[in-house]
Design an enzyme around this catalytic site. Structure first.
Site, PDB file in Angstrom:
ATOM      1  N   ILE A  85       3.920  71.714 -27.774  1.00 45.21           N
ATOM      2  CA  ILE A  85       3.869  71.476 -29.214  1.00 45.21           C
ATOM      3  C   ILE A  85       4.350  70.074 -29.609  1.00 45.21           C
ATOM      4  CG2 ILE A  85       4.136  73.936 -29.725  1.00 45.21           C
ATOM      5  CD1 ILE A  85       6.898  73.089 -30.996  1.00 45.21           C
ATOM      6  N   SER A 158      17.032  78.468 -36.565  1.00 47.47           N
ATOM      7  CA  SER A 158      18.394  78.662 -36.063  1.00 47.47           C
ATOM      8  C   SER A 158      19.374  78.746 -37.222  1.00 47.47           C
ATOM      9  CB  SER A 158      18.791  77.505 -35.153  1.00 47.47           C
ATOM     10  OG  SER A 158      20.169  77.573 -34.820  1.00 47.47           O
ATOM     11  N   ALA A 209      20.943  66.112 -34.526  1.00 44.72           N
ATOM     12  CA  ALA A 209      19.483  66.132 -34.606  1.00 44.72           C
ATOM     13  C   ALA A 209      18.931  67.552 -34.627  1.00 44.72           C
ATOM     14  CB  ALA A 209      18.892  65.357 -33.426  1.00 44.72           C
ATOM     15  N   TYR A 210      19.457  68.419 -33.778  1.00 45.35           N
ATOM     16  CA  TYR A 210      18.932  69.790 -33.677  1.00 45.35           C
ATOM     17  C   TYR A 210      19.116  70.530 -34.997  1.00 45.35           C
ATOM     18  CZ  TYR A 210      18.241  74.547 -31.870  1.00 45.35           C
ATOM     19  OH  TYR A 210      17.793  75.833 -31.668  1.00 45.35           O
ATOM     20  N   VAL A 212      19.466  69.361 -38.073  1.00 48.58           N
ATOM     21  CA  VAL A 212      18.591  68.848 -39.130  1.00 48.58           C
ATOM     22  C   VAL A 212      17.147  69.277 -38.885  1.00 48.58           C
ATOM     23  CG1 VAL A 212      17.693  66.754 -40.231  1.00 48.58           C
ATOM     24  CG2 VAL A 212      20.121  66.905 -39.650  1.00 48.58           C
ATOM     25  N   LYS A 214      16.121  71.972 -37.540  1.00 46.12           N
ATOM     26  CA  LYS A 214      15.966  73.388 -37.873  1.00 46.12           C
ATOM     27  C   LYS A 214      16.054  73.624 -39.383  1.00 46.12           C
ATOM     28  CE  LYS A 214      15.174  74.995 -33.771  1.00 46.12           C
ATOM     29  NZ  LYS A 214      13.843  75.554 -33.423  1.00 46.12           N
ATOM     30  N   VAL A 245      22.076  83.015 -28.400  1.00 43.40           N
ATOM     31  CA  VAL A 245      21.553  83.698 -27.224  1.00 43.40           C
ATOM     32  C   VAL A 245      21.909  82.934 -25.947  1.00 43.40           C
ATOM     33  CG1 VAL A 245      19.456  84.573 -26.112  1.00 43.40           C
ATOM     34  CG2 VAL A 245      19.671  84.631 -28.610  1.00 43.40           C
ATOM     35  N   THR A 247      20.994  81.345 -23.065  1.00 41.08           N
ATOM     36  CA  THR A 247      19.798  80.750 -22.460  1.00 41.08           C
ATOM     37  C   THR A 247      20.153  79.379 -21.915  1.00 41.08           C
ATOM     38  OG1 THR A 247      19.116  79.651 -24.519  1.00 41.08           O
ATOM     39  CG2 THR A 247      18.307  81.900 -24.152  1.00 41.08           C
TER      40      THR A 247
END
Length: 289
Positions: A85, A158, A209-210, A212, A214, A245, A247
């Site tokens: 993606i 998230s 970054a993650y 923002v 989400k 989770v 992972t």
């Protein structure tokens, strides 16, 4: 085999994505969507890992016991297809494939693919947003027209996308009042520019970054869902948090198993959600963004 239902899950060779495929197969027979054989496309960037994931499902003890897969006498079949993606052409190629293979349309798309990178700098921000925001946006726009009336599209976001105190009040307000994809994309562009100038904290953004990306995914999903409904669309479009989770992405720090994390996305895909669209869900309930 003539398939009555078709689903696709992105980022599905491991972790939550693989668990979503697994639980779609397990829960489909008892859902109101069940009107015959189900085909699930397990998509991933790497062909070897994707095909290995399909093989792992074929050998899964619980799936065998439940007779969930067609190879065990059940309703669900799982096939691998390539999809990255972060690359618009890969999304377009998969959408074209789905349209050609299933001209009558598909029923369920779960956009789960995403990345979480270590560190924080301009490069991390650009790569994270390209996948988690822009990639999910392109996938949503490409796949939504292929989904039949009554179908579902779920974007996995998230809890870190909540509009809490990590943002300034003005940025929280801008997110909350956003009505269109352009509104949300403008916020992503503002964040990117602020990071490039080393001014994100001064301008009210977190150095994250993650998170923002989400927040952007949640806002974008809402905007597309509202637009789709205004235009008379009949697909329920929502975003959700799977929970914390265990992972690779959480480096083993999560408190939920992948199967537990899959429950809310699969709930949104298969169960009666009372016509809700454009919402952010946690624990199988609508949550305050």
């Amino acid at each position: 085999m003539a398939y009555k239902r078709v689903a696709a899950v992105t980022g599905a060779n491991k972790g939550i994505g693989l668990a979503i495929v697994r639980n779609l197969a397990l829960q489909y027979p008892s859902s109101t969507f069940n009107n015959g054989p189900l085909l699930i496309y397990l998509t991933a960037r790497d062909q070897g890992r994707g095909e290995a994931a399909v093989e792992a499902l074929q050998n899964d003890a619980q799936l065998k016991k439940a007779k969930a897969l067609a190879s065990h006498g059940g309703l669900a079949s799982v096939k691998y297809h390539s999809l990255d993606i972060s690359k618009p052409k890969s999304i377009t190629d998969f959408a074209t494939f789905l349209k050609q293979e299933h001209p009558e349309g598909v029923d369920i798309v779960v956009n789960n693919a995403g990345i979480a990178m270590d560190g924080f700098n301009n490069d991390v921000v650009q790569q994270t947003l390209q996948c988690n925001y822009y990639g999910t946006l392109t996938a949503t726009r490409s796949f939504l027209p292929l989904i039949r009336p009554g179908g579902r599209l779920i974007n996995v976001a998230s809890m870190v996308g909540h509009l809490n105190s990590k943002y300034s009040s003005s940025i929280r307000s801008a997110f909350a009042s956003s009505k269109t994809v352009d509104d949300v994309t403008t916020l992503m562009e503002s964040f990117t520019a602020a990071v490039k100038d080393g001014q994100e904290k001064q301008q009210g953004w977190p150095s994250a970054a993650y998170a923002v990306s989400k927040s952007g995914a949640i806002g974008m999903t809402r905007a597309i869902a509202l637009s789709h409904e205004r235009e008379g669309g009949q697909v329920l479009v929502n975003s959700c948090c799977p929970g914390y989770v265990n992972t690779d992405m959480t480096k083993g720090g999560g408190t939920k198993t992948p199967d537990q994390g899959a429950q809310t996305p699969v709930f949104l895909a298969l169960r009666d959600i009372r016509g809700n669209y454009g919402e952010f869900w946690e624990h199988q309930e609508v949550s305050q963004w």
